[in-house]
Design an enzyme around this catalytic site. Structure first.
Site, PDB file in Angstrom:
ATOM      1  N   TYR A 208      44.524  11.206  45.811  1.00 52.74           N
ATOM      2  CA  TYR A 208      44.835  11.439  47.225  1.00 52.74           C
ATOM      3  C   TYR A 208      45.502  10.212  47.868  1.00 52.74           C
ATOM      4  O   TYR A 208      46.670  10.258  48.278  1.00 52.74           O
ATOM      5  CB  TYR A 208      43.540  11.839  47.944  1.00 52.74           C
ATOM      6  CG  TYR A 208      43.601  11.852  49.448  1.00 52.74           C
ATOM      7  CD1 TYR A 208      44.563  12.592  50.130  1.00 52.74           C
ATOM      8  CD2 TYR A 208      42.670  11.130  50.189  1.00 52.74           C
ATOM      9  CE1 TYR A 208      44.598  12.622  51.515  1.00 52.74           C
ATOM     10  CE2 TYR A 208      42.690  11.146  51.579  1.00 52.74           C
ATOM     11  CZ  TYR A 208      43.659  11.888  52.236  1.00 52.74           C
ATOM     12  OH  TYR A 208      43.687  11.893  53.602  1.00 52.74           O
TER      13      TYR A 208
ATOM     14  N   ASP B 241      46.838   7.179  35.169  1.00 55.49           N
ATOM     15  CA  ASP B 241      45.807   8.033  35.776  1.00 55.49           C
ATOM     16  C   ASP B 241      45.250   8.959  34.691  1.00 55.49           C
ATOM     17  O   ASP B 241      46.005   9.481  33.864  1.00 55.49           O
ATOM     18  CB  ASP B 241      46.468   8.874  36.897  1.00 55.49           C
ATOM     19  CG  ASP B 241      45.457   9.477  37.862  1.00 55.49           C
ATOM     20  OD1 ASP B 241      45.573   9.198  39.067  1.00 55.49           O
ATOM     21  OD2 ASP B 241      44.562  10.231  37.415  1.00 55.49           O
TER      22      ASP B 241
ATOM     23  N   LEU C  60      43.806  11.747  35.361  1.00 54.01           N
ATOM     24  CA  LEU C  60      43.882  13.089  35.963  1.00 54.01           C
ATOM     25  C   LEU C  60      42.505  13.758  36.075  1.00 54.01           C
ATOM     26  O   LEU C  60      42.406  14.977  36.092  1.00 54.01           O
ATOM     27  CB  LEU C  60      44.876  13.986  35.194  1.00 54.01           C
ATOM     28  CG  LEU C  60      46.330  13.482  35.150  1.00 54.01           C
ATOM     29  CD1 LEU C  60      47.223  14.460  34.393  1.00 54.01           C
ATOM     30  CD2 LEU C  60      46.889  13.274  36.563  1.00 54.01           C
TER      31      LEU C  60
ATOM     32  N   TYR D 114      27.929   2.781  45.678  1.00 53.86           N
ATOM     33  CA  TYR D 114      29.392   2.797  45.820  1.00 53.86           C
ATOM     34  C   TYR D 114      29.871   1.500  46.484  1.00 53.86           C
ATOM     35  O   TYR D 114      30.751   0.803  45.968  1.00 53.86           O
ATOM     36  CB  TYR D 114      29.828   4.020  46.643  1.00 53.86           C
ATOM     37  CG  TYR D 114      31.262   3.941  47.087  1.00 53.86           C
ATOM     38  CD1 TYR D 114      32.291   3.962  46.155  1.00 53.86           C
ATOM     39  CD2 TYR D 114      31.596   3.814  48.444  1.00 53.86           C
ATOM     40  CE1 TYR D 114      33.618   3.862  46.560  1.00 53.86           C
ATOM     41  CE2 TYR D 114      32.916   3.719  48.846  1.00 53.86           C
ATOM     42  CZ  TYR D 114      33.919   3.736  47.901  1.00 53.86           C
ATOM     43  OH  TYR D 114      35.230   3.626  48.300  1.00 53.86           O
TER      44      TYR D 114
ATOM     45  N   PHE E 121      38.552   2.245  55.944  1.00 47.96           N
ATOM     46  CA  PHE E 121      37.538   2.974  56.696  1.00 47.96           C
ATOM     47  C   PHE E 121      37.687   4.458  56.284  1.00 47.96           C
ATOM     48  O   PHE E 121      37.883   4.724  55.107  1.00 47.96           O
ATOM     49  CB  PHE E 121      37.621   2.625  58.184  1.00 47.96           C
ATOM     50  CG  PHE E 121      36.979   1.259  58.424  1.00 47.96           C
ATOM     51  CD1 PHE E 121      37.514   0.116  57.829  1.00 47.96           C
ATOM     52  CD2 PHE E 121      35.802   1.134  59.130  1.00 47.96           C
ATOM     53  CE1 PHE E 121      36.887  -1.125  57.956  1.00 47.96           C
ATOM     54  CE2 PHE E 121      35.169  -0.102  59.283  1.00 47.96           C
ATOM     55  CZ  PHE E 121      35.714  -1.234  58.690  1.00 47.96           C
TER      56      PHE E 121
ATOM     57  N   LEU F 242      34.149  14.841  55.482  1.00 49.60           N
ATOM     58  CA  LEU F 242      33.905  15.653  56.672  1.00 49.60           C
ATOM     59  C   LEU F 242      35.091  16.528  57.098  1.00 49.60           C
ATOM     60  O   LEU F 242      34.938  17.736  57.293  1.00 49.60           O
ATOM     61  CB  LEU F 242      33.468  14.747  57.831  1.00 49.60           C
ATOM     62  CG  LEU F 242      33.235  15.459  59.159  1.00 49.60           C
ATOM     63  CD1 LEU F 242      32.111  16.480  59.037  1.00 49.60           C
ATOM     64  CD2 LEU F 242      32.914  14.445  60.249  1.00 49.60           C
TER      65      LEU F 242
ATOM     66  N   ARG G 202      32.567   7.257  62.759  1.00 47.90           N
ATOM     67  CA  ARG G 202      33.485   6.713  61.759  1.00 47.90           C
ATOM     68  C   ARG G 202      34.867   6.481  62.382  1.00 47.90           C
ATOM     69  O   ARG G 202      35.233   7.140  63.349  1.00 47.90           O
ATOM     70  CB  ARG G 202      33.647   7.683  60.574  1.00 47.90           C
ATOM     71  CG  ARG G 202      32.378   7.913  59.762  1.00 47.90           C
ATOM     72  CD  ARG G 202      32.036   6.693  58.911  1.00 47.90           C
ATOM     73  NE  ARG G 202      30.876   6.927  58.081  1.00 47.90           N
ATOM     74  CZ  ARG G 202      29.613   6.727  58.483  1.00 47.90           C
ATOM     75  NH1 ARG G 202      29.352   6.302  59.717  1.00 47.90           N
ATOM     76  NH2 ARG G 202      28.616   6.935  57.650  1.00 47.90           N
TER      77      ARG G 202
ATOM     78  N   ASP H 194      24.219   6.923  54.200  1.00 46.19           N
ATOM     79  CA  ASP H 194      25.149   6.895  55.344  1.00 46.19           C
ATOM     80  C   ASP H 194      24.758   5.867  56.414  1.00 46.19           C
ATOM     81  O   ASP H 194      23.700   5.992  57.022  1.00 46.19           O
ATOM     82  CB  ASP H 194      25.174   8.269  56.036  1.00 46.19           C
ATOM     83  CG  ASP H 194      26.069   9.267  55.330  1.00 46.19           C
ATOM     84  OD1 ASP H 194      26.904   8.841  54.520  1.00 46.19           O
ATOM     85  OD2 ASP H 194      25.925  10.474  55.607  1.00 46.19           O
TER      86      ASP H 194
HETATM   87  N1  UDP Z   1      29.373  14.587  57.096  1.00 48.84           N
HETATM   88  C1  UDP Z   1      28.748  15.744  57.587  1.00 48.84           C
HETATM   89  N2  UDP Z   1      28.984  16.931  56.955  1.00 48.84           N
HETATM   90  C2  UDP Z   1      29.787  17.041  55.861  1.00 48.84           C
HETATM   91  C3  UDP Z   1      30.420  15.868  55.370  1.00 48.84           C
HETATM   92  C4  UDP Z   1      30.189  14.659  56.003  1.00 48.84           C
HETATM   93  O1  UDP Z   1      28.012  15.685  58.578  1.00 48.84           O
HETATM   94  O2  UDP Z   1      29.933  18.158  55.315  1.00 48.84           O
HETATM   95  C5  UDP Z   1      29.147  13.299  57.776  1.00 48.84           C
HETATM   96  C6  UDP Z   1      28.570  12.219  56.865  1.00 48.84           C
HETATM   97  O3  UDP Z   1      27.159  12.323  56.815  1.00 48.84           O
HETATM   98  C7  UDP Z   1      29.075  10.946  57.539  1.00 48.84           C
HETATM   99  C8  UDP Z   1      30.436  11.354  58.115  1.00 48.84           C
HETATM  100  O4  UDP Z   1      30.407  12.795  58.173  1.00 48.84           O
HETATM  101  O5  UDP Z   1      28.236  10.597  58.603  1.00 48.84           O
HETATM  102  C9  UDP Z   1      31.598  10.921  57.262  1.00 48.84           C
HETATM  103  O6  UDP Z   1      31.335  11.301  55.928  1.00 48.84           O
HETATM  104  P1  UDP Z   1      32.470  11.391  54.823  1.00 48.84           P
HETATM  105  O7  UDP Z   1      31.842  11.946  53.564  1.00 48.84           O
HETATM  106  O8  UDP Z   1      33.646  12.114  55.371  1.00 48.84           O
HETATM  107  O9  UDP Z   1      32.924   9.877  54.613  1.00 48.84           O
HETATM  108  P2  UDP Z   1      32.083   8.530  54.279  1.00 48.84           P
HETATM  109  O10 UDP Z   1      31.846   7.885  55.631  1.00 48.84           O
HETATM  110  O11 UDP Z   1      30.825   8.895  53.562  1.00 48.84           O
HETATM  111  O12 UDP Z   1      33.022   7.741  53.430  1.00 48.84           O
END
Ligand code: UDP
Length: 327
Positions: A11, A31, A33, A140, A168, A189, A220, A284
């Site tokens: 991506y 890559d 893949l 991670y 970010f 998300l 975020r 998180d």
């Molecule tokens: N999140 C959520 N529902 C989802 C996916 C993510 O509520 O189906 C929340 C997640 O708990 C975090 C924020 O959205 O607080 C961003 O998560 P994402 O996985 O997009 O990115 P990250 O911050 O983990 O890299």
């Protein structure tokens, strides 16, 4: 310049390859893949290979003779890293060491590294600066801290130079409509919300509504993937132009809560998809927002798509296209 791009079929890597190609660079993508796609490589050539395979890395370095390496290939899912830490340490740490050793062996000394805001854990001050303590709260983030440390030590000991970019929340899709997220399992998300709008998932779960934020959901800093790709092109120019190693945040400095993202996704799609509030997801942090003034001052980078609605719109256009072609 000649740039070897690991994970260039993925991506973020795919968007960077497109931007590098536009900037006139010659590209070779390396890559396996596993999550990437051949169609995502819009510039240069693709060598299918794995970073576990040191000989394959040496071969591509020997044949392509890059001036610099951009390293995107990594696992990126926070929650999975909590469940399967060894998978993350193996791929993100051990395989990156293979790449760095092979680069040393072949005398390639310029490196652009994909790091993450997850290195900060739960930052004390928002927006967070690069000087904040590195206290990741999930494996991670720790894999990225470990490699950042390796890079700093290597740069201190040798003529190796690097830029580590701490991303970010990367989102959106290519403004030209050629690229976008295409993971088999969408966990992020915005993608998850849009796939729910499309009916691919019955509902969207909001993970945690008891965080210490104004509406109780996590905050975020969402950065458009084209702006991030541009940051890579500029970071490369900086690195090769000055020979100075840097660590820099990549974000917009404005945060949105999960609920705000969901509302915006509903508005952009015009679909009132089902949402259910549930418990917190492991790993998180409550809020992550970037101070990216260093990136702007050091490289001249300026955000072009600092608009959550635009980010979601481009992602939505991509989702509709992907669904149409069953990619
Ligand atoms: N999140 C959520 N529902 C989802 C996916 C993510 O509520 O189906 C929340 C997640 O708990 C975090 C924020 O959205 O607080 C961003 O998560 P994402 O996985 O997009 O990115 P990250 O911050 O983990 O890299």
């Amino acid at each position: 310049m000649r740039i070897l791009v690991t994970g260039g079929a993925g991506y973020i890597g795919g968007h960077a390859v497109k931007a590098l190609g536009k900037a006139g660079h010659e590209i070779c993508v390396f890559d396996n893949l596993s999550t990437g796609h051949e169609w995502a490589v819009l510039s240069g050539k693709l060598v299918k290979g794995d970073l576990e395979d040191r000989a394959a890395i040496e071969k591509v370095l020997e044949e392509f003779k890059p001036d610099a390496v951009m390293h995107f290939a990594a696992f990126i899912q926070v929650e999975e890293s909590v469940r399967e830490p060894l998978k993350y340490y193996r791929n993100n740490v051990a395989n990156t060491l293979n790449l760095l050793e092979a680069m040393r062996e072949r005398g390639v000394g310029n490196f652009i590294y994909s790091s993450t805001a997850a290195v900060y854990g739960i930052p004390e001050h928002i927006p967070v600066r690069e000087t904040a303590p590195l206290l990741p709260i999930n494996p991670y983030g720790m894999t990225k801290v470990m490699i950042e440390r390796v890079l700093a030590d290597l740069a201190a000991a040798t003529d190796f130079r690097y830029v580590a970019l701490r991303y970010f929340n990367v989102a959106g899709a290519d403004s030209g409509g050629q690229l976008g997220q295409a993971y088999k399992e969408a966990t992020h998300l915005i993608t998850r919300a849009l796939k729910t709008a499309h009916g691919e998932f019955p509902k969207l779960f909001i993970y945690g509504t008891d965080y210490p934020t104004p509406d109780g959901t996590c905050i975020r800093d969402y950065i458009h993937v084209d702006d991030l790709a541009d940051a890579h092109v500029k970071a490369l120019d900086h690195l090769v132009g000055t020979g100075r190693s840097e660590v820099m945040n990549c974000g917009y400095g404005s945060g949105y809560s999960v609920k705000e993202v969901v509302e915006t996704a509903k508005r952009v799609t015009g679909i009132d998809f089902p949402v259910e509030e549930t418990g917190r997801r492991a790993g998180d942090p409550p809020a992550l927002v970037a101070d990216s003034s260093k990136l702007m001052q050091t490289t001249g980078w300026k955000p072009k798509y600092n608009d959550l609605e635009y980010i979601i719109k481009t992602a939505w256009e991509w989702e509709k296209k992907v669904r149409g072609t069953r990619r």
